[in-house]
Design a protein around this motif. Structure first.
Motif, PDB file in Angstrom:
ATOM      1  N   ARG A 243       1.004  -1.172   0.119  1.00 53.59           N
ATOM      2  CA  ARG A 243       0.202  -0.062   0.042  1.00 53.59           C
ATOM      3  C   ARG A 243       0.813   1.272  -0.050  1.00 53.59           C
ATOM      4  O   ARG A 243       0.488   2.183  -0.524  1.00 53.59           O
ATOM      5  N   ARG A 244       2.005   1.163   0.767  1.00 55.91           N
ATOM      6  CA  ARG A 244       3.081   2.383   0.636  1.00 55.91           C
ATOM      7  C   ARG A 244       4.297   1.902   1.106  1.00 55.91           C
ATOM      8  O   ARG A 244       4.434   0.722   1.575  1.00 55.91           O
ATOM      9  N   ALA A 245       5.293   2.532   0.561  1.00 55.91           N
ATOM     10  CA  ALA A 245       6.656   2.094   0.924  1.00 55.91           C
ATOM     11  C   ALA A 245       7.361   2.686   2.021  1.00 55.91           C
ATOM     12  O   ALA A 245       8.051   1.892   2.649  1.00 55.91           O
ATOM     13  N   ALA A 246       6.775   3.697   2.451  1.00 59.16           N
ATOM     14  CA  ALA A 246       7.480   4.680   3.508  1.00 59.16           C
ATOM     15  C   ALA A 246       6.487   5.367   4.336  1.00 59.16           C
ATOM     16  O   ALA A 246       5.345   6.001   3.649  1.00 59.16           O
ATOM     17  N   ILE A 247       6.745   5.946   5.589  1.00 53.99           N
ATOM     18  CA  ILE A 247       5.985   6.897   6.210  1.00 53.99           C
ATOM     19  C   ILE A 247       6.528   8.189   5.745  1.00 53.99           C
ATOM     20  O   ILE A 247       5.915   9.183   5.529  1.00 53.99           O
ATOM     21  N   ASN A 248       7.812   8.360   5.447  1.00 54.93           N
ATOM     22  CA  ASN A 248       8.449   9.513   4.983  1.00 54.93           C
ATOM     23  C   ASN A 248       9.701   9.178   3.790  1.00 54.93           C
ATOM     24  O   ASN A 248       9.953   7.965   3.860  1.00 54.93           O
ATOM     25  N   LYS A 249      10.503  10.124   3.684  1.00 61.95           N
ATOM     26  CA  LYS A 249      11.644   9.891   2.872  1.00 61.95           C
ATOM     27  C   LYS A 249      12.779   9.059   3.735  1.00 61.95           C
ATOM     28  O   LYS A 249      13.717   8.464   3.163  1.00 61.95           O
ATOM     29  N   GLU A 250      12.830   8.945   5.043  1.00 54.79           N
ATOM     30  CA  GLU A 250      13.795   8.562   5.851  1.00 54.79           C
ATOM     31  C   GLU A 250      13.316   7.002   6.273  1.00 54.79           C
ATOM     32  O   GLU A 250      14.007   6.197   6.153  1.00 54.79           O
ATOM     33  N   ALA A 251      12.200   6.921   6.318  1.00 52.66           N
ATOM     34  CA  ALA A 251      11.615   5.551   6.937  1.00 52.66           C
ATOM     35  C   ALA A 251      10.632   4.686   6.285  1.00 52.66           C
ATOM     36  O   ALA A 251       9.764   4.860   5.807  1.00 52.66           O
ATOM     37  N   GLY A 252      11.410   3.935   5.443  1.00 52.97           N
ATOM     38  CA  GLY A 252      10.801   3.046   4.321  1.00 52.97           C
ATOM     39  C   GLY A 252      11.182   1.493   4.705  1.00 52.97           C
ATOM     40  O   GLY A 252      12.198   1.164   5.300  1.00 52.97           O
ATOM     41  N   VAL A 253      10.509   0.513   4.076  1.00 52.83           N
ATOM     42  CA  VAL A 253      10.644  -0.759   4.015  1.00 52.83           C
ATOM     43  C   VAL A 253      10.750  -1.481   2.732  1.00 52.83           C
ATOM     44  O   VAL A 253       9.689  -1.325   1.979  1.00 52.83           O
ATOM     45  N   ASN A 254      11.597  -2.129   2.513  1.00 53.15           N
ATOM     46  CA  ASN A 254      11.527  -2.734   1.072  1.00 53.15           C
ATOM     47  C   ASN A 254      11.015  -4.440   1.567  1.00 53.15           C
ATOM     48  O   ASN A 254      10.538  -4.719   2.495  1.00 53.15           O
ATOM     49  N   ALA A 255      11.164  -5.225   0.170  1.00 53.07           N
ATOM     50  CA  ALA A 255      10.841  -6.839   0.408  1.00 53.07           C
ATOM     51  C   ALA A 255      11.249  -7.260   1.549  1.00 53.07           C
ATOM     52  O   ALA A 255      10.393  -7.964   2.398  1.00 53.07           O
ATOM     53  N   ILE A 256      12.762  -7.196   1.838  1.00 49.97           N
ATOM     54  CA  ILE A 256      13.220  -7.824   2.880  1.00 49.97           C
ATOM     55  C   ILE A 256      12.854  -7.463   4.336  1.00 49.97           C
ATOM     56  O   ILE A 256      12.497  -8.099   5.305  1.00 49.97           O
ATOM     57  N   GLY A 257      12.372  -5.890   4.418  1.00 49.76           N
ATOM     58  CA  GLY A 257      11.990  -5.434   5.525  1.00 49.76           C
ATOM     59  C   GLY A 257      10.646  -5.853   5.692  1.00 49.76           C
ATOM     60  O   GLY A 257      10.335  -5.974   6.919  1.00 49.76           O
ATOM     61  N   MET A 258       9.865  -6.215   4.781  1.00 49.58           N
ATOM     62  CA  MET A 258       8.493  -6.694   5.139  1.00 49.58           C
ATOM     63  C   MET A 258       8.703  -7.974   5.659  1.00 49.58           C
ATOM     64  O   MET A 258       7.496  -8.628   6.566  1.00 49.58           O
TER      65      MET A 258
END
Length: 288
Positions: A243-258
């Motif tokens: 649905r979204r990649a990140a809260i803001n430009k600093e805090a994001g999660v990619n595939a492995i993060g999920m």
């Protein structure tokens, strides 16, 4: 065709030692328990999220990039992985090695679904290297991609991912707060063609629950795949609608993060709010 892991590691180490690739093998790791899930956050040098240009935007080309590409590959290339893909080292790495499997055609795009050549090239590496690697794909802006040129990434498989239960026949599925679709694989009797069929089936399931729900769905290029993450090892495949990649430009999660292995650049990405010691990354990103 096979892949020589010792050659890959030698080339990667050479790039790190020369300063071309940024990697620190003494990264700080923080563990956080979120309900039934244990999440590991690794502090590593990495760029902040960059929003990819729209499909109508012209990709700037320099002599450091292939035609149509927005990824600098000259100086980072390790070798040809197949007729359609080549391997490069990621400039900002949080694993040894951290690789990118990039399409030789610089005009293929990261918001497209994977095709047979993508999966065949990734499976060639996963099934021939001696160590256990994971390949992953961040499809679309809301899937966590920051470059238009189509590419997968590969790293040695982290331990204790949310999907690690799939390594065991009777593994117990953890309770996660997002939609995910998965399939166990038989590494000895699986072809790239079969993997493509499995991927298409999982992607169809992900599309049924995720279509139109992504934050940037209205501006996405027409006839493209829904934002999703694809994660593949020799024993399982996972597809996650995003649905979204990140809260803001600093805090994001990619595939492995999920899957519970999150890389951040600063403590500020982990704890936010005046005087707060509250982890916001997990709840804000994982809730689909």
């Amino acid at each position: 065709m096979s892949v020589d892991e010792s050659f890959i590691l030698s080339e990667f180490d050479s790039l790190v030692n020369s300063g071309v690739v940024i990697y620190n093998d003494k990264q700080e790791t923080i563990e956080h328990v979120d309900g039934d899930l244990k999440v590991r956050l690794t502090l590593a040098k990495k760029p902040t999220i960059q929003l990819i240009p729209s499909a109508s935007s012209e990709v700037q080309e320099t002599n450091q990039k292939r035609d149509g590409s927005d990824i600098s590959t000259v100086g980072f290339e390790i070798g040809q992985a197949s007729d359609t893909h080549f391997l490069i080292a990621n400039k900002f790495c949080w694993a040894r090695p951290h690789l990118m499997l990039v399409t030789s055609d610089g005009c293929q795009r990261q918001y497209e679904a994977l095709d047979l050549s993508d999966i065949k090239s990734a499976w060639l590496i996963l099934s021939t290297v001696e160590s256990d690697y994971v390949a992953f794909y961040n499809c679309g802006q809301d899937g966590g991609c920051s470059r238009l040129h189509k590419h997968l990434q590969l790293i040695p498989t982290p331990r204790n991912l949310f999907a690690s239960f799939l390594d065991f026949e009777n593994g117990e599925e953890p309770k996660v707060s997002f939609e995910w679709f998965y399939r166990r694989l038989d590494p000895q009797n699986t072809t790239a063609e079969q993997l493509l069929d499995i991927y298409n089936d999982l992607l169809e399931q992900a599309t049924n629950v995720g279509k139109g729900r992504a934050e940037n769905a209205a501006t996405a290029p027409p006839d493209t795949a829904i934002p999703h993450n694809f994660i593949l090892t020799k024993r399982w495949m996972v597809v996650i609608p995003r649905r979204r990649a990140a809260i803001n430009k600093e805090a994001g999660v990619n595939a492995i993060g999920m899957l519970g292995y999150i890389v951040v650049a600063t403590q500020g990405e982990i704890y936010m709010g005046p005087g707060a010691r509250r982890l916001v990354l997990i709840g804000a990103i994982f809730r689909f």
